[in-house]
Write a protein that holds these residues in place. Sequence first.
Motif, mmCIF file in Angstrom:
data_model
loop_
_atom_site.group_PDB
_atom_site.id
_atom_site.type_symbol
_atom_site.label_atom_id
_atom_site.label_comp_id
_atom_site.label_asym_id
_atom_site.label_seq_id
_atom_site.Cartn_x
_atom_site.Cartn_y
_atom_site.Cartn_z
ATOM 1 N N CYS A 85 33.921 48.858 29.823
ATOM 2 C CA CYS A 85 35.352 49.174 29.744
ATOM 3 C C CYS A 85 35.574 50.471 28.981
ATOM 4 C CB CYS A 85 36.100 48.034 29.056
ATOM 5 S SG CYS A 85 37.830 48.460 28.766
ATOM 6 N N SER A 121 38.847 51.691 28.683
ATOM 7 C CA SER A 121 40.290 51.752 28.414
ATOM 8 C C SER A 121 40.555 51.800 26.910
ATOM 9 C CB SER A 121 40.998 50.565 29.062
ATOM 10 O OG SER A 121 40.916 50.694 30.468
ATOM 11 N N SER A 122 41.854 51.944 26.563
ATOM 12 C CA SER A 122 42.203 52.374 25.203
ATOM 13 C C SER A 122 41.658 51.494 24.084
ATOM 14 C CB SER A 122 43.714 52.530 25.087
ATOM 15 O OG SER A 122 44.343 51.358 25.532
ATOM 16 N N SER A 123 41.818 50.176 24.155
ATOM 17 C CA SER A 123 41.366 49.327 23.043
ATOM 18 C C SER A 123 39.872 49.459 22.832
ATOM 19 C CB SER A 123 41.707 47.858 23.307
ATOM 20 O OG SER A 123 43.079 47.681 23.236
ATOM 21 N N CYS A 124 39.126 49.443 23.904
ATOM 22 C CA CYS A 124 37.673 49.553 23.793
ATOM 23 C C CYS A 124 37.268 50.961 23.363
ATOM 24 C CB CYS A 124 37.004 49.162 25.109
ATOM 25 S SG CYS A 124 37.130 47.389 25.441
ATOM 26 N N CYS A 146 40.338 48.277 31.855
ATOM 27 C CA CYS A 146 40.467 47.049 31.064
ATOM 28 C C CYS A 146 39.961 45.773 31.744
ATOM 29 C CB CYS A 146 41.931 46.865 30.703
ATOM 30 S SG CYS A 146 42.185 45.485 29.608
ATOM 31 N N LEU A 147 39.087 45.086 31.027
ATOM 32 C CA LEU A 147 38.526 43.824 31.527
ATOM 33 C C LEU A 147 39.344 42.622 31.062
ATOM 34 C CD1 LEU A 147 34.761 44.550 30.781
ATOM 35 C CD2 LEU A 147 35.776 44.286 33.056
ATOM 36 N N GLY A 148 40.418 42.888 30.340
ATOM 37 C CA GLY A 148 41.236 41.783 29.831
ATOM 38 C C GLY A 148 40.636 41.138 28.596
ATOM 39 N N ALA A 149 39.736 41.840 27.945
ATOM 40 C CA ALA A 149 39.118 41.312 26.720
ATOM 41 C C ALA A 149 39.383 42.295 25.580
ATOM 42 C CB ALA A 149 37.622 41.116 26.927
ATOM 43 N N CYS A 150 40.589 42.837 25.538
ATOM 44 C CA CYS A 150 40.928 43.936 24.617
ATOM 45 C C CYS A 150 40.768 43.533 23.154
ATOM 46 C CB CYS A 150 42.353 44.403 24.857
ATOM 47 S SG CYS A 150 42.778 44.495 26.582
ATOM 48 N N ALA A 184 34.075 46.014 25.063
ATOM 49 C CA ALA A 184 33.701 44.925 25.962
ATOM 50 C C ALA A 184 32.992 45.464 27.196
ATOM 51 C CB ALA A 184 34.943 44.157 26.381
HETATM 52 S S1 FES Z 1 40.724 47.810 26.804
HETATM 53 FE FE1 FES Z 1 38.688 47.099 27.076
HETATM 54 S S2 FES Z 1 38.956 45.067 27.708
HETATM 55 FE FE2 FES Z 1 40.967 45.824 27.562
#
Ligand code: FES
Length: 174
Positions: free
Chosen positions: A100, A102-105, A141-145, A150
């Motif tokens: 992933c 995306s932003s959180s990861c 995003c894998l939905g595991a933010c 992740a």
């Molecule tokens: S940002 Fe990585 S799982 Fe949502």
Amino acid sequence: MNDTASPNAHAVIATDGDGFALHAEDRNAMLAERDHYEQPQAACIEALKLVQRRHGWVPDGAIPVIAETLGLGVADVEGVATFYSLIFRQPVGRHVILLCDSSSCFLTGFEGLREALGEHLGVAFGQTTLDGRFTLLPVCCLGACDRGPALMIDDDTFGPITADDLDELLEAYP
Ligand code: FES
């Protein structure tokens, strides 16, 4: 000629000019999925997944066969196949690692993990290890933010993952 053919002899029933053959079970599942919805377009992603489950990826030759099976245009199926990053349009390794980005990861260690994975496997994004074991791909995003950074291996999601976890983690996917 003596007909000793197995029940699977007629399993492949729909082909295209590129040699792609749609398995009868998959065709039946596609038709059932199509009948489940008012619009056949809704069955398209599942049809692509069926092909991917059986072949590991979705070859070009599968697109017109799926289109014909669902009663859709080739361009419609191609559009869906191109849009979804989890539909693979090239051969992949035995296991696909989706990292992933995306932003959180990204904020919790994506870059370090990408680097560690790259070193561990000897590949960059979009590449497959020489032994054909792993393909490494970025994914949204894998939905595991809440568990970043992740990643997903095949159908399994893991996080948070650090470089130190990689040996044990990858060992489970021979
Ligand atoms: S940002 Fe990585 S799982 Fe949502």
